[in-house]
Design an enzyme around this catalytic site. Structure first.
Site, PDB file in Angstrom:
ATOM      1  N   HIS A  48      28.327  42.168  31.880  1.00  0.00           N
ATOM      2  CA  HIS A  48      28.856  42.685  33.151  1.00  0.00           C
ATOM      3  C   HIS A  48      30.201  43.394  32.958  1.00  0.00           C
ATOM      4  CE1 HIS A  48      30.302  42.908  37.254  1.00  0.00           C
ATOM      5  NE2 HIS A  48      31.266  42.041  36.981  1.00  0.00           N
ATOM      6  N   HIS A  72      38.552  41.608  33.159  1.00  0.00           N
ATOM      7  CA  HIS A  72      38.870  41.344  34.565  1.00  0.00           C
ATOM      8  C   HIS A  72      38.434  39.964  35.050  1.00  0.00           C
ATOM      9  CE1 HIS A  72      34.656  42.688  35.348  1.00  0.00           C
ATOM     10  NE2 HIS A  72      34.754  41.945  36.436  1.00  0.00           N
ATOM     11  N   GLU A  76      40.028  34.295  35.663  1.00  0.00           N
ATOM     12  CA  GLU A  76      39.358  33.538  36.725  1.00  0.00           C
ATOM     13  C   GLU A  76      38.282  32.599  36.181  1.00  0.00           C
ATOM     14  OE1 GLU A  76      36.807  34.324  40.826  1.00  0.00           O
ATOM     15  OE2 GLU A  76      37.040  35.905  39.346  1.00  0.00           O
ATOM     16  N   ASP A  77      37.486  33.065  35.201  1.00  0.00           N
ATOM     17  CA  ASP A  77      36.264  32.342  34.819  1.00  0.00           C
ATOM     18  C   ASP A  77      36.295  31.724  33.427  1.00  0.00           C
ATOM     19  OD1 ASP A  77      35.126  32.976  37.238  1.00  0.00           O
ATOM     20  OD2 ASP A  77      34.218  34.836  36.512  1.00  0.00           O
ATOM     21  N   ASP A 139      33.478  46.860  39.654  1.00  0.00           N
ATOM     22  CA  ASP A 139      32.894  45.520  39.558  1.00  0.00           C
ATOM     23  C   ASP A 139      31.867  45.299  40.672  1.00  0.00           C
ATOM     24  OD1 ASP A 139      32.913  42.538  38.911  1.00  0.00           O
ATOM     25  OD2 ASP A 139      33.773  42.486  40.916  1.00  0.00           O
ATOM     26  N   ASP A 259      19.353  68.610  58.775  1.00  0.00           N
ATOM     27  CA  ASP A 259      20.193  68.769  57.584  1.00  0.00           C
ATOM     28  C   ASP A 259      20.102  67.543  56.671  1.00  0.00           C
ATOM     29  OD1 ASP A 259      21.357  67.346  59.604  1.00  0.00           O
ATOM     30  OD2 ASP A 259      23.394  68.022  59.211  1.00  0.00           O
TER      31      ASP A 259
END
Length: 725
Positions: A48, A72, A76-77, A139, A259
């Site tokens: 990812h 990124h 956090e993870d 992301d 259109d």
């Protein structure tokens, strides 16, 4: 999972001087930190961040942004910390990674107050470094591309959040391609039947008419060659969601929508843009009102292009965009063009906008919004709006959202001018204030001393700035009156539980309710923004009567004579928490009306029959019927979801009527039994969040007004209005 060499090759193609070792180190660090982690699809998780970095590389962004994309999710993870990232890659990259982490942790789809506060934090993060948002958008784009691996309810949540927040943000930044893809991916989740229907109709149209795009593209190239102008011509069918939105806005079926094809001509110079425009208009008939010159009047995000719509082959309307190569680069990258690289150096595109100036301009529009709802409304209006450009009598340009009125124009110039507005002239002609302004019009605002904003202006204004200024002015005008009325409501509510509404008690209540003063509390009470029961419950929760169902129905209203009966008027269906008055009927009791009920006009010449009433401050039973008018999509399961949402709010449905059936939508009247105005707000908020509900309003029926029913002893049975006993 792509190897590091593939990503580096992609970056080196536009930036030969890239720091390959920095990208390789970030790749190795991210891979090691995410080792053993997997996505819902079963792929290694680190695939990812690589895809996010690739999306940003396709935008020719700098090394710091690419590295941030690879890292990124590490803070956090994984076990990585800010300090570790800063030591390995420097504080600038660590700040970017930390900024993306903070954005990820914002719950942007939460309740309105919290959502507004999170929007403030979002703009603060953007103001520090806009690249944080670029990484977050990439992301979200990759997550939407792979959303099918998520649970169904999670897909819907993410798709709504994307449609409401991230797609408009991408558009506001000028990244129109990303906005369109995010919208279409969300549309695929939220309304797959509609999207598939449009795709099927496209296939049928191509079978009937052949390759329209190729034919028109060939015609345009031939016309450019004939007049001796160099340029590239490309065409495409618009995305399904874009077509669906046009069908909704114009209330037209697919067959009548003209259109649905767009063409782009890239020329060598600005002069060539206007020469191409002349050639196109000479060859094909232009459509009135469909011309926009964003070259002479660029958008705030740097976008420049000429837009025109012409009648092409077989009378089909097609949109044509004309721009130079440099303009096209900004049109594709938007504000992100500031960080674009070409041949190893930052791209010196003359049309790229300074992101610091852009975000400052955007933030200034919201910095004075103190009220959460006003702030949220202003942000959403600004993000969603398409612009029109109008002129002051001196020739200065004023940018407004599509659908704006002279009131919005006046407030855009200055709040003082908006508040003093008494009329307007457009191109020299006097017009009503509700007139919708158009591109290129010259607007003159007529002012007068002593003029004050009118409540009706709230329905006329469309910009957040105008609405906020009008509300603030109205609150100030009515403040003294509301304070007096609020004092009476508070005094009555406190006396009912044997207490006095002292200054100290009211100040304590204001503090607990997070209001700045006693007067603010009283003003909110008087304007029905706050109920007396909320104030009493805040200070004395144990003293409020609670006999199982709460306030007995025969004690729900305060201000009646001993033994006097009352009934809720069916015409306006007043609820506890709303301002009310009573109309007496000789020998019959009192009919309670909402203060804004139009039926009250029938009794203006009979003041002796009016009673000043208030609702009891305690907890009311959920027995007060209210009728809601709902316009909902004609899809399987929609009615069931509506009933479920109402049930989840502890409200009972007592009746349901279909009043209009169309192929796409149904209109229904739903009778529900509620406790009070707050209960109604909870129900309507839950329903408004349902994507298949197109419109929701409180249904009031003045023709339902009639005198209270005679006593049973007189006619043998009770008839007439619902009685609250």
């Amino acid at each position: 999972m792509k190897p590091a060499d593939d990503l580096i090759t992609l970056v080196r193609a536009y930036n030969p001087r890239t720091n390959e070792q920095l990208i390789r180190d970030a790749y190795d660090f991210g891979r090691d930190m995410h080792e053993g982690q997997y996505r819902k699809s079963g792929e290694p998780y680190f695939s990812h961040p690589i895809e996010v970095a690739s999306i940003l590389a396709q935008q020719h962004l700098d090394d710091a942004t690419i590295v941030t994309a690879l890292l990124h999710d590490t803070i956090e993870d994984t076990k990585a910390s800010y300090q570790i990232v800063a030591e390995k890659f420097g504080t600038d990259i660590a700040e970017l990674v930390n900024g993306v982490t903070k954005l990820t942790n914002l719950q942007l789809n939460s309740t309105e107050t919290k959502q507004a506060e999170n929007f403030r934090k979002l703009f603060m993060a953007m103001s520090r470094d806009l690249r944080v948002l670029l990484v977050k958008l990439a992301d979200r784009l990759h997550n939407m591309r792979t959303i099918r691996s998520m649970r169904a309810e999670k897909q819907v949540q993410k798709a709504r959040e994307t449609m409401d927040i991230f797609a408009p943000l991408a558009g506001r930044m000028g990244m129109q391609w990303m906005r369109e893809e995010l919208e279409d991916l969300s549309f695929k989740v939220l309304n797959p039947e509609a999207r598939n229907s449009i795709i099927r109709r496209f296939v049928m149209l191509q079978q009937e008419t052949g390759d329209v795009i190729e034919r028109i593209t060939t015609d345009m190239r031939a016309e450019l060659t004939r007049v001796g102008i160099g340029g590239t011509v490309t065409g495409r069918a618009k995305r399904p969601y874009s077509i669906w939105r046009k069908m909704e806005e114009k209330d037209q079926s697919f067959s009548r929508l003209s259109d649905i094809y767009g063409f782009r001509i890239i020329t060598g110079s600005e002069d060539d843009c206007y020469r191409v425009l002349g050639a196109i208009h000479r060859r094909w008939r232009s459509v009135p009102g469909r011309f926009k010159d964003y070259i002479s009047q660029p958008k705030s995000n740097g976008y420049r292009s000429i837009h025109t719509t012409v009648s092409g082959r077989d009378g089909k309307r097609v949109e044509v965009q004309i721009r130079t190569k440099e303009m096209h680069e900004v049109a594709e990258a938007g504000v992100a063009a500031h960080w674009s690289y070409r041949d190893g150096v930052p791209s010196e595109n003359p049309f790229a906008v300074d992101p610091a100036r852009w975000i400052t301009t955007l933030s200034e529009q919201f910095q004075n919004e103190d009220d959460h709802e006003d702030f949220l409304e202003a942000v959403k209006l600004e993000m969603y709006s398409d612009k029109v450009f109008c002129f002051t009598p001196k020739g200065e340009v004023v940018k407004l959202p599509k659908g704006a009125t002279p009131i919005d124009f006046a407030y855009a110039i200055h709040t003082r001018i908006g508040s003093a507005c008494v009329g307007a002239k457009i191109d020299g002609m006097r017009v009503p204030l509700w007139t919708r302004v158009k591109n290129g019009q010259s607007i003159e605002i007529i002012t007068a001393e002593g003029q004050e904003p009118q409540a009706t202006w709230l329905d006329i204004a469309t910009t957040g700035k105008a609405k906020t200024a009008i509300r603030r002015a109205l609150r100030e005008v009515d403040r003294e009156r509301f304070i007096k009325l609020g004092w009476e409501l508070a005094r009555s509510a406190f006396e009912h539980i044997g207490k006095k509404a002292t200054d100290k008690a009211l100040e304590t209540a204001a503090e607990k309710l997070r209001l700045d003063s006693r007067d603010t509390l009283l003003a909110r009470l008087g304007s029905a923004e706050l109920s007396a029961s909320q104030v009493v419950l805040t200070l004395y929760p144990k003293l409020v009567p609670d006999d199982g169902e709460g306030v007995a129905r025969d004690r729900a209203v305060i201000g009646l004579a001993p033994g006097q009966k009352f009934e809720r008027a069916a015409c306006c269906q007043p609820l506890p928490g709303e301002r009310i008055v009573g109309i007496t009927w000789k020998g019959r009791g009192v009919v309670v009306h909402a203060i804004d009920c139009p039926v009250l006009g029938d009794y203006e010449d009979q003041p002796e029959r009016w009673l000043d009433l208030h609702w009891h401050a305690g907890k009311h039973a959920a027995v007060n019927p209210v009728t809601l008018a709902v316009t909902m999509g004609n899809d399987a399961g929609v009615l069931g979801r509506i009933c479920t949402l109402i049930g989840e709010q502890k409200a009972n449905i007592s009746d349901l009527k279909f009043i209009d059936r169309k192929p796409d939508f149904y209109r229904i009247l739903v009778d529900i039994e509620l406790r009070d105005a707050e209960h109604l707000h909870n129900v309507t908020s839950a329903l408004e969040a349902e994507s298949d509900i197109a419109a929701l309003s409180r249904h009031r029926n003045p023709s339902a007004a009639r005198p209270p029913a005679p006593a049973p002893a007189e006619i043998g049975e009770t008839v007439g209005l619902q009685t609250s006993r």
